[in-house]
Design a protein around this motif. Structure first.
Motif, PDB file in Angstrom:
ATOM      1  N   ARG A 116       0.649  -1.206  -0.246  1.00 60.09           N
ATOM      2  CA  ARG A 116      -0.052  -0.236   0.342  1.00 60.09           C
ATOM      3  C   ARG A 116       1.031   0.951  -0.128  1.00 60.09           C
ATOM      4  O   ARG A 116       1.365   0.911   0.720  1.00 60.09           O
ATOM      5  CB  ARG A 116      -0.880   0.384   1.153  1.00 60.09           C
ATOM      6  N   GLU A 118       1.191   4.533   1.389  1.00 61.76           N
ATOM      7  CA  GLU A 118       1.053   4.853   2.477  1.00 61.76           C
ATOM      8  C   GLU A 118       2.023   6.089   2.966  1.00 61.76           C
ATOM      9  O   GLU A 118       3.247   5.636   2.289  1.00 61.76           O
ATOM     10  CB  GLU A 118       0.398   4.033   3.466  1.00 61.76           C
ATOM     11  N   GLY A 123       5.802   1.403  12.283  1.00 59.65           N
ATOM     12  CA  GLY A 123       4.987   0.945  12.198  1.00 59.65           C
ATOM     13  C   GLY A 123       4.059   0.434  10.536  1.00 59.65           C
ATOM     14  O   GLY A 123       3.285  -0.105  10.090  1.00 59.65           O
ATOM     15  N   ARG A 124       4.102   1.649   9.846  1.00 60.50           N
ATOM     16  CA  ARG A 124       3.179   1.544   9.014  1.00 60.50           C
ATOM     17  C   ARG A 124       4.210   2.002   8.065  1.00 60.50           C
ATOM     18  O   ARG A 124       5.078   2.628   7.508  1.00 60.50           O
ATOM     19  CB  ARG A 124       2.564   2.982   9.194  1.00 60.50           C
ATOM     20  N   TYR A 125       3.998   0.299   6.984  1.00 60.86           N
ATOM     21  CA  TYR A 125       5.529   0.247   5.756  1.00 60.86           C
ATOM     22  C   TYR A 125       4.475  -0.001   4.498  1.00 60.86           C
ATOM     23  O   TYR A 125       2.998   0.765   4.437  1.00 60.86           O
ATOM     24  CB  TYR A 125       6.065  -0.438   5.938  1.00 60.86           C
ATOM     25  N   PHE A 128       3.642  -4.665   3.455  1.00 59.18           N
ATOM     26  CA  PHE A 128       4.810  -5.599   4.828  1.00 59.18           C
ATOM     27  C   PHE A 128       3.591  -6.158   4.883  1.00 59.18           C
ATOM     28  O   PHE A 128       2.818  -6.894   3.852  1.00 59.18           O
ATOM     29  CB  PHE A 128       3.505  -4.914   6.065  1.00 59.18           C
ATOM     30  N   GLN A 130       0.783  -9.754   6.326  1.00 60.61           N
ATOM     31  CA  GLN A 130       0.089 -10.641   6.659  1.00 60.61           C
ATOM     32  C   GLN A 130      -0.900 -11.036   6.907  1.00 60.61           C
ATOM     33  O   GLN A 130       0.388 -12.078   6.011  1.00 60.61           O
ATOM     34  CB  GLN A 130      -1.533  -9.113   6.080  1.00 60.61           C
ATOM     35  N   ARG A 262     -14.206   0.124  10.018  1.00 57.30           N
ATOM     36  CA  ARG A 262     -13.404  -1.152   8.920  1.00 57.30           C
ATOM     37  C   ARG A 262     -13.293  -0.305   7.579  1.00 57.30           C
ATOM     38  O   ARG A 262     -13.876   0.780   7.262  1.00 57.30           O
ATOM     39  CB  ARG A 262     -13.237  -1.607   8.991  1.00 57.30           C
ATOM     40  N   ALA A 282      -4.140  -1.863  16.711  1.00 63.53           N
ATOM     41  CA  ALA A 282      -5.043  -2.916  16.346  1.00 63.53           C
ATOM     42  C   ALA A 282      -4.122  -3.829  15.572  1.00 63.53           C
ATOM     43  O   ALA A 282      -3.114  -3.478  14.898  1.00 63.53           O
ATOM     44  CB  ALA A 282      -5.944  -2.086  14.954  1.00 63.53           C
ATOM     45  N   LEU A 283      -3.591  -4.709  16.266  1.00 59.11           N
ATOM     46  CA  LEU A 283      -2.857  -6.212  15.398  1.00 59.11           C
ATOM     47  C   LEU A 283      -3.626  -6.582  14.514  1.00 59.11           C
ATOM     48  O   LEU A 283      -2.590  -7.122  13.541  1.00 59.11           O
ATOM     49  CB  LEU A 283      -3.159  -6.651  16.614  1.00 59.11           C
ATOM     50  N   GLY A 284      -5.169  -6.810  14.016  1.00 54.49           N
ATOM     51  CA  GLY A 284      -5.146  -6.784  13.126  1.00 54.49           C
ATOM     52  C   GLY A 284      -6.888  -6.642  12.899  1.00 54.49           C
ATOM     53  O   GLY A 284      -7.826  -6.144  13.410  1.00 54.49           O
ATOM     54  N   GLY A 285      -7.849  -7.147  11.856  1.00 44.82           N
ATOM     55  CA  GLY A 285      -9.499  -6.477  11.911  1.00 44.82           C
ATOM     56  C   GLY A 285      -9.806  -7.279  10.793  1.00 44.82           C
ATOM     57  O   GLY A 285      -8.570  -8.281  10.124  1.00 44.82           O
ATOM     58  N   ALA A 307      -7.764 -10.662   9.099  1.00 42.99           N
ATOM     59  CA  ALA A 307      -5.844 -11.048   8.139  1.00 42.99           C
ATOM     60  C   ALA A 307      -5.850  -9.572   9.166  1.00 42.99           C
ATOM     61  O   ALA A 307      -6.309  -8.264  10.577  1.00 42.99           O
ATOM     62  CB  ALA A 307      -6.095  -9.408   7.008  1.00 42.99           C
ATOM     63  N   GLY A 309      -1.362  -8.113  10.982  1.00 39.64           N
ATOM     64  CA  GLY A 309      -0.232  -7.528  10.651  1.00 39.64           C
ATOM     65  C   GLY A 309       0.375  -8.358  11.315  1.00 39.64           C
ATOM     66  O   GLY A 309       1.097  -8.585  12.599  1.00 39.64           O
ATOM     67  N   ARG A 312       2.938  -5.290  13.645  1.00 41.55           N
ATOM     68  CA  ARG A 312       2.280  -4.913  13.992  1.00 41.55           C
ATOM     69  C   ARG A 312       2.180  -6.060  15.042  1.00 41.55           C
ATOM     70  O   ARG A 312       2.362  -5.620  16.389  1.00 41.55           O
ATOM     71  CB  ARG A 312       1.021  -4.607  13.774  1.00 41.55           C
TER      72      ARG A 312
END
Ligand code: AMP
Length: 429
Positions: A116, A118, A123-125, A128, A130, A262, A282-285, A307, A309, A312
């Protein structure tokens, strides 16, 4: 003209160096174990797909599709996109391989890189990893609860504490129409205070406003909580209550999150995130996506997925100072003391190697301390110690390198006892 300047990694990407590998092995191995125990089968999907797949499934007006996709034309002129998430590909494969003839629900899991574009931050790549689980073909509220339980179990298994499931329901697509209308009405009153992105979202996809991280928008949406739940139809409310009852029975801790929507369009009914309660990361959702299979050309088929991360999760393990087993660079270390021991050791090493174990040793005149230090530097789970006495008595000393306990094992049982010990430890990656 060529330049000798070194080339650096593109922004938002990272190398995963040997020092970090123990986390990656630990998470992937445990994920496979939990998934297999819960009856999921592995699927490996391509890292890129036809662009249309993500546009149709994730949603034309989501942040992912409008701002974050790596889309390009290949040399044949086809528009392809590096996958920003895993569910769309799983559903495409479910349809393409006719999995509807299999016993339902079809339970699949995956692990792999997502892409993505971003703004890179901690913590945001942009690339990444999943891991995800999908259950396709079952509408029962128990399915939602079972999936949430499997995801929560996984985090517990890898050693995380203080987990919390945040949960909400978006109801059926029909009740969503009503929710959307009520939200549009409410948020229009505050339109002038919304950020420019949310002004657009108000027209195109109002649920996304509840996702906005801008402070002023958050302030406005803090008042909208009850609007989703209050406007669900009776069937949707009943179904949601059932899911919560199952979670109660399973003793999975959850908290209602009335503003949770979401970032993907395909969700219906249950949506949830798993967070560490200490800092609300948030570890995932995941959630239910009953409309997606039809949207992608299949029959009306209910489904639910999750899913998480990887990066994370690693951050959370580090924050909670969870001890991760060191990766063994060898399975067994054989310590020899004295000339007579050497020939016995050579024979033993060959026996152990023949059954596929990685065996290490130092064959010089080093002291026992030096040899044991070498064993622990390699993270060997076991050392076998052989001196003149052991040659004479036809036995060896087996030392557990973690708790330092030692036991004497007679020669003919050595291979069996070593295998047993390694199995007990189970960390021989
Ligand atoms: P999503 O697919 O957006 O629901 O994200 C699910 C999980 O994937 C998040 O909770 C994060 O753990 C992880 N994730 C999403 N985007 C990123 C990113 N850009 N970098 C690292 N992890 C991410």
């Amino acid at each position: 003209m060529s330049s000798s300047k070194t080339i650096q990694i593109p922004r938002g990407l990272k190398d995963i160096l040997p020092d970090e590998q123990k986390y990656w092995f630990w998470l992937e191995k445990n994920f496979q174990d939990v998934a297999h125990l819960s009856g999921f089968e592995r699927i490996i999907l391509p890292a890129f797909e036809a662009t249309e797949l993500f546009k149709r499934s994730v949603g034309e007006f989501t942040d992912i599709v409008t701002k974050q996709m790596y889309t390009f034309k290949d040399l044949g002129g086809n528009s392809v996109t590096l996958r920003p998430e895993g569910t769309a590909g799983v559903v495409r494969a479910y349809l393409e391989h006719g999995m509807k003839v299999l016993p339902q629900p079809v339970k699949l899991y995956y692990w792999g890189p997502m892409y993505r574009y971003e703004r890179p931050q901690s913590g945001r790549y942009r690339e990444f990893y999943q891991f995800g689980m999908e259950m396709i073909g079952d509408m029962d509220p128990l399915t939602d609860a079972l999936l949430i339980q499997s995801a929560a179990r996984y985090y517990q298994k890898v050693g995380l504490k203080n987990l919390l499931v945040k949960i909400n329901s978006l109801g059926t697509p029909k009740s969503r129409v009503k929710v959307v209308a009520v939200l549009e009405k409410y948020l229009s009153i505050h339109k002038k205070d919304l950020c420019p992105d949310c002004k657009l979202r108000l027209k195109k996809n109002v649920l996304r406003v509840l996702d906005c991280k801008v402070a002023k928008c958050k302030e406005i949406t803090s008042e909208t909580g009850h609007l989703i739940i209050d406007n669900l139809d009776t069937e949707s409310k009943k179904r949601f209550t059932k899911v919560l009852e199952h979670l109660d029975e399973m003793k999975v801790p959850y908290e209602l999150a009335p503003n949770l929507v979401r970032g993907l369009d395909y969700y219906t009914h249950t949506i949830f995130e798993i967070v560490t309660a200490d800092d609300d990361t948030a570890l995932g959702g995941g959630g239910r996506y009953d409309g997606l299979i039809k949207l992608l050309g299949g029959a009306d088929t209910p489904a639910v997925g999750y899913a998480g991360g990887v990066e994370r999760t690693i951050d959370a393990l580090k924050k909670q100072e969870v001890l991760i087993p060191e990766m063994a660079k060898t399975d067994i270390f054989v310590v020899q003391l004295g000339e007579r021991a050497k020939s016995k050791v050579v024979d033993l090493i060959s026996q152990l190697e023949q059954i596929g174990l990685r065996v290490s040793s130092l064959m010089g005149k080093e002291s026992i301390q030096t040899q044991l230090k070498a064993a622990s530097d390699l993270n060997s789970p076991i050392a076998l110690i052989i001196g003149d006495q052991e040659v004479h008595d036809r036995n060896v000393i087996m030392r557990d390198m973690h708790d330092r306990a030692q036991e004497t094992v007679i020669d003919r049982n050595v291979v069996k006892m070593v295998m047993q010990k390694l199995e007990e430890k189970r960390f021989n990656f």
